[in-house]
Design a protein around this motif. Structure first.
Motif, PDB file in Angstrom:
ATOM      1  N   PRO A 156       0.803  -1.222   0.000  1.00 43.29           N
ATOM      2  CA  PRO A 156       0.000   0.000   0.000  1.00 43.29           C
ATOM      3  C   PRO A 156       0.837   1.275   0.000  1.00 43.29           C
ATOM      4  O   PRO A 156       0.420   2.299  -0.561  1.00 43.29           O
ATOM      5  CB  PRO A 156      -0.851  -0.113   1.274  1.00 43.29           C
ATOM      6  N   ALA A 157       2.026   1.232   0.609  1.00 45.86           N
ATOM      7  CA  ALA A 157       2.897   2.417   0.575  1.00 45.86           C
ATOM      8  C   ALA A 157       3.323   2.717  -0.862  1.00 45.86           C
ATOM      9  O   ALA A 157       3.300   3.873  -1.304  1.00 45.86           O
ATOM     10  CB  ALA A 157       4.119   2.201   1.460  1.00 45.86           C
ATOM     11  N   GLY A 158       3.706   1.672  -1.597  1.00 48.40           N
ATOM     12  CA  GLY A 158       4.082   1.861  -2.996  1.00 48.40           C
ATOM     13  C   GLY A 158       2.919   2.361  -3.838  1.00 48.40           C
ATOM     14  O   GLY A 158       3.082   3.219  -4.712  1.00 48.40           O
ATOM     15  N   PHE A 159       1.732   1.825  -3.567  1.00 47.35           N
ATOM     16  CA  PHE A 159       0.534   2.235  -4.299  1.00 47.35           C
ATOM     17  C   PHE A 159       0.225   3.709  -4.058  1.00 47.35           C
ATOM     18  O   PHE A 159      -0.055   4.471  -4.999  1.00 47.35           O
ATOM     19  CB  PHE A 159      -0.646   1.367  -3.863  1.00 47.35           C
ATOM     20  N   LEU A 160       0.285   4.143  -2.791  1.00 44.89           N
ATOM     21  CA  LEU A 160      -0.029   5.530  -2.459  1.00 44.89           C
ATOM     22  C   LEU A 160       1.013   6.496  -3.024  1.00 44.89           C
ATOM     23  O   LEU A 160       0.677   7.597  -3.470  1.00 44.89           O
ATOM     24  CB  LEU A 160      -0.145   5.695  -0.943  1.00 44.89           C
ATOM     25  N   MET A 161       2.287   6.100  -3.013  1.00 43.89           N
ATOM     26  CA  MET A 161       3.320   6.961  -3.584  1.00 43.89           C
ATOM     27  C   MET A 161       3.145   7.090  -5.092  1.00 43.89           C
ATOM     28  O   MET A 161       3.339   8.166  -5.669  1.00 43.89           O
ATOM     29  CB  MET A 161       4.710   6.407  -3.257  1.00 43.89           C
ATOM     30  N   ALA A 162       2.766   5.983  -5.742  1.00 44.10           N
ATOM     31  CA  ALA A 162       2.493   6.050  -7.179  1.00 44.10           C
ATOM     32  C   ALA A 162       1.275   6.922  -7.450  1.00 44.10           C
ATOM     33  O   ALA A 162       1.227   7.652  -8.451  1.00 44.10           O
ATOM     34  CB  ALA A 162       2.272   4.640  -7.731  1.00 44.10           C
ATOM     35  N   ALA A 163       0.285   6.870  -6.555  1.00 45.65           N
ATOM     36  CA  ALA A 163      -0.907   7.709  -6.709  1.00 45.65           C
ATOM     37  C   ALA A 163      -0.538   9.187  -6.672  1.00 45.65           C
ATOM     38  O   ALA A 163      -1.127  10.004  -7.397  1.00 45.65           O
ATOM     39  CB  ALA A 163      -1.919   7.383  -5.617  1.00 45.65           C
ATOM     40  N   ILE A 164       0.428   9.551  -5.836  1.00 48.90           N
ATOM     41  CA  ILE A 164       0.867  10.951  -5.772  1.00 48.90           C
ATOM     42  C   ILE A 164       1.408  11.386  -7.128  1.00 48.90           C
ATOM     43  O   ILE A 164       1.048  12.446  -7.650  1.00 48.90           O
ATOM     44  CB  ILE A 164       1.933  11.134  -4.677  1.00 48.90           C
ATOM     45  N   ALA A 165       2.292  10.559  -7.709  1.00 43.92           N
ATOM     46  CA  ALA A 165       2.870  10.889  -9.015  1.00 43.92           C
ATOM     47  C   ALA A 165       1.788  10.999 -10.083  1.00 43.92           C
ATOM     48  O   ALA A 165       1.894  11.813 -11.010  1.00 43.92           O
ATOM     49  CB  ALA A 165       3.897   9.830  -9.406  1.00 43.92           C
ATOM     50  N   TRP A 166       0.733  10.195  -9.970  1.00 42.80           N
ATOM     51  CA  TRP A 166      -0.349  10.192 -10.947  1.00 42.80           C
ATOM     52  C   TRP A 166      -1.255  11.408 -10.789  1.00 42.80           C
ATOM     53  O   TRP A 166      -1.746  11.976 -11.769  1.00 42.80           O
ATOM     54  CB  TRP A 166      -1.158   8.907 -10.782  1.00 42.80           C
ATOM     55  N   ILE A 167      -1.482  11.832  -9.546  1.00 41.04           N
ATOM     56  CA  ILE A 167      -2.424  12.920  -9.268  1.00 41.04           C
ATOM     57  C   ILE A 167      -1.811  14.297  -9.511  1.00 41.04           C
ATOM     58  O   ILE A 167      -2.495  15.223  -9.971  1.00 41.04           O
ATOM     59  CB  ILE A 167      -2.921  12.822  -7.806  1.00 41.04           C
ATOM     60  N   LEU A 168      -0.519  14.470  -9.223  1.00 38.32           N
ATOM     61  CA  LEU A 168       0.087  15.809  -9.239  1.00 38.32           C
ATOM     62  C   LEU A 168      -0.076  16.572 -10.549  1.00 38.32           C
ATOM     63  O   LEU A 168      -0.295  17.792 -10.514  1.00 38.32           O
ATOM     64  CB  LEU A 168       1.575  15.709  -8.876  1.00 38.32           C
ATOM     65  N   LYS A 172      -2.757  21.131  -9.921  1.00 37.59           N
ATOM     66  CA  LYS A 172      -2.041  22.403  -9.896  1.00 37.59           C
ATOM     67  C   LYS A 172      -2.604  23.324  -8.804  1.00 37.59           C
ATOM     68  O   LYS A 172      -3.797  23.555  -8.727  1.00 37.59           O
ATOM     69  CB  LYS A 172      -2.141  23.096 -11.249  1.00 37.59           C
ATOM     70  N   GLY A 173      -1.700  23.790  -7.948  1.00 38.62           N
ATOM     71  CA  GLY A 173      -2.095  24.643  -6.845  1.00 38.62           C
ATOM     72  C   GLY A 173      -2.430  23.897  -5.572  1.00 38.62           C
ATOM     73  O   GLY A 173      -2.528  24.499  -4.509  1.00 38.62           O
ATOM     74  N   SER A 174      -2.616  22.570  -5.675  1.00 41.39           N
ATOM     75  CA  SER A 174      -2.969  21.764  -4.500  1.00 41.39           C
ATOM     76  C   SER A 174      -1.929  20.692  -4.202  1.00 41.39           C
ATOM     77  O   SER A 174      -2.207  19.753  -3.458  1.00 41.39           O
ATOM     78  CB  SER A 174      -4.340  21.103  -4.719  1.00 41.39           C
ATOM     79  N   GLU A 175      -0.749  20.829  -4.790  1.00 43.72           N
ATOM     80  CA  GLU A 175       0.275  19.798  -4.632  1.00 43.72           C
ATOM     81  C   GLU A 175       0.622  19.543  -3.163  1.00 43.72           C
ATOM     82  O   GLU A 175       0.784  18.400  -2.745  1.00 43.72           O
ATOM     83  CB  GLU A 175       1.556  20.188  -5.394  1.00 43.72           C
ATOM     84  N   PHE A 176       0.732  20.624  -2.399  1.00 50.97           N
ATOM     85  CA  PHE A 176       1.086  20.504  -0.978  1.00 50.97           C
ATOM     86  C   PHE A 176       0.094  19.603  -0.252  1.00 50.97           C
ATOM     87  O   PHE A 176       0.488  18.727   0.516  1.00 50.97           O
ATOM     88  CB  PHE A 176       1.116  21.892  -0.340  1.00 50.97           C
ATOM     89  N   TRP A 177      -1.195  19.800  -0.490  1.00 49.53           N
ATOM     90  CA  TRP A 177      -2.214  19.043   0.236  1.00 49.53           C
ATOM     91  C   TRP A 177      -2.293  17.600  -0.242  1.00 49.53           C
ATOM     92  O   TRP A 177      -2.539  16.696   0.559  1.00 49.53           O
ATOM     93  CB  TRP A 177      -3.573  19.736   0.097  1.00 49.53           C
ATOM     94  N   VAL A 178      -2.068  17.359  -1.519  1.00 54.24           N
ATOM     95  CA  VAL A 178      -2.058  15.984  -2.030  1.00 54.24           C
ATOM     96  C   VAL A 178      -0.928  15.187  -1.381  1.00 54.24           C
ATOM     97  O   VAL A 178      -1.123  14.063  -0.894  1.00 54.24           O
ATOM     98  CB  VAL A 178      -1.905  15.980  -3.568  1.00 54.24           C
ATOM     99  N   ILE A 179       0.271  15.765  -1.371  1.00 49.33           N
ATOM    100  CA  ILE A 179       1.423  15.084  -0.793  1.00 49.33           C
ATOM    101  C   ILE A 179       1.225  14.857   0.705  1.00 49.33           C
ATOM    102  O   ILE A 179       1.467  13.767   1.233  1.00 49.33           O
ATOM    103  CB  ILE A 179       2.712  15.906  -1.046  1.00 49.33           C
ATOM    104  N   THR A 180       0.762  15.903   1.389  1.00 41.48           N
ATOM    105  CA  THR A 180       0.575  15.812   2.840  1.00 41.48           C
ATOM    106  C   THR A 180      -0.453  14.752   3.210  1.00 41.48           C
ATOM    107  O   THR A 180      -0.221  13.915   4.093  1.00 41.48           O
ATOM    108  CB  THR A 180       0.140  17.175   3.413  1.00 41.48           C
ATOM    109  N   LEU A 181      -1.583  14.756   2.546  1.00 35.48           N
ATOM    110  CA  LEU A 181      -2.657  13.826   2.885  1.00 35.48           C
ATOM    111  C   LEU A 181      -2.258  12.373   2.649  1.00 35.48           C
ATOM    112  O   LEU A 181      -2.421  11.519   3.529  1.00 35.48           O
ATOM    113  CB  LEU A 181      -3.911  14.163   2.074  1.00 35.48           C
ATOM    114  N   LEU A 182      -1.713  12.081   1.473  1.00 34.33           N
ATOM    115  CA  LEU A 182      -1.421  10.687   1.140  1.00 34.33           C
ATOM    116  C   LEU A 182      -0.238  10.137   1.940  1.00 34.33           C
ATOM    117  O   LEU A 182      -0.240   8.961   2.335  1.00 34.33           O
ATOM    118  CB  LEU A 182      -1.175  10.539  -0.357  1.00 34.33           C
ATOM    119  N   THR A 183       0.768  10.958   2.202  1.00 36.52           N
ATOM    120  CA  THR A 183       1.883  10.457   3.015  1.00 36.52           C
ATOM    121  C   THR A 183       1.487  10.337   4.488  1.00 36.52           C
ATOM    122  O   THR A 183       1.996   9.464   5.201  1.00 36.52           O
ATOM    123  CB  THR A 183       3.124  11.359   2.876  1.00 36.52           C
ATOM    124  N   TYR A 184       0.565  11.186   4.939  1.00 37.55           N
ATOM    125  CA  TYR A 184       0.049  11.057   6.305  1.00 37.55           C
ATOM    126  C   TYR A 184      -0.695   9.733   6.461  1.00 37.55           C
ATOM    127  O   TYR A 184      -0.611   9.074   7.506  1.00 37.55           O
ATOM    128  CB  TYR A 184      -0.865  12.237   6.621  1.00 37.55           C
TER     129      TYR A 184
END
Length: 253
Positions: A156-168, A172-184
């Motif tokens: 699941p850690a690998g899946f969530l990290m890949a999701a970050i790369a896919w979503i970013l 645009k403009g929400s990168e901080f919150w995407v990274i923060t939420l999924l890594t949290y």
């Protein structure tokens, strides 16, 4: 399909980056990701030993990821999906070789970076004596799972990290919150991230509280396998398969 193409093109650029650039960027990422360990440590030292405290000090976990991802540094788990899409789209032996070269360089540099910071912490260069004692006390209480359990927690850690790369690309403009939420979520779930988790086990090893062999066999190698399965295997190939199905539907229409 548009997101797939954006991520694939990013992967194409990463595959042809020269080795020195990959190593330097990966080393910087390994050093920067250690900010997650330090941020958690500083928060833990100031909180009581209660169940709710975990919700607060785990907020330090995203710090290193924010630096690395928004700073465009090379982190191994983020590369699992971006670099695998060019190979999935047009599989060739040359691209497979480029993928292995990228993964090898980035992972090696990431781990060297976290070991450097762990050594500085273990020798009290970047932390105080009081903080060193607290870090040993906190981290030594963490239960190191058996290798198979670490592997399953790495998926699941690998899946969530890949999701970050896919979503970013579309965030645009929400990168901080995407990274923060999924890594949290990774921190809350106790999932195994090979680079960030290695900063913890490297500190315990260099402080004399964990054998190197145990750190490698029970954490680093199984977490690595789990991250690859979750990122490249599950997320990368499923996302690529979805794109191909959509494209086939368009062609038929």
């Amino acid at each position: 399909m548009v997101v797939h193409e954006v991520v694939r093109l990013q992967g194409e650029e990463e595959l042809v980056r020269p080795v020195p650039a990959l190593l330097l960027s990966g080393l910087a990422a390994g050093i920067a990701i250690s900010a997650s360990l330090l941020a958690e440590l500083y928060l833990r030292m100031r909180l009581p030993d209660t169940r709710w405290a975990e919700l607060v000090f785990l907020a330090g976990y995203p710090v290193g990821y924010i630096i690395v991802i928004m700073g465009r540094l090379q982190l191994f788990t983020e590369s699992t999906v971006t670099a695998v899409l060019p190979l999935a789209a047009r599989p060739t032996w040359a691209k497979a070789g480029q993928l292995l070269r990228l993964w090898g360089c980035v992972l090696f540099a990431n781990l060297v970076g976290v070991v450097i910071v762990a050594w500085l912490m273990a020798h009290e260069v970047v932390i105080t004596r009081e903080q060193h004692v607290a870090a040993v006390d906190i981290l030594s209480k963490l239960t190191l799972q058996e290798g198979t359990k670490t592997l399953t927690l790495g998926i699941p850690a690998g899946f969530l990290m890949a999701a970050i790369a896919w979503i970013l690309p579309s965030a645009k403009g929400s990168e901080f919150w995407v990274i923060t939420l999924l890594t949290y979520v990774i921190a809350l779930g106790g999932f195994s991230h090979v680079v960030t988790g290695s900063s913890q086990v490297a500190f315990l090893w260099l402080s004399g509280h964990m054998p190197l062999g145990e750190a490698l066999t029970d954490f680093v190698l199984p977490a690595l396998a789990g991250n690859i399965i979750g990122g490249a295997g599950l997320f990368g190939l499923l996302a690529h398969g979805q794109m191909r199905s959509d494209a086939a539907g368009v062609d038929e229409g």
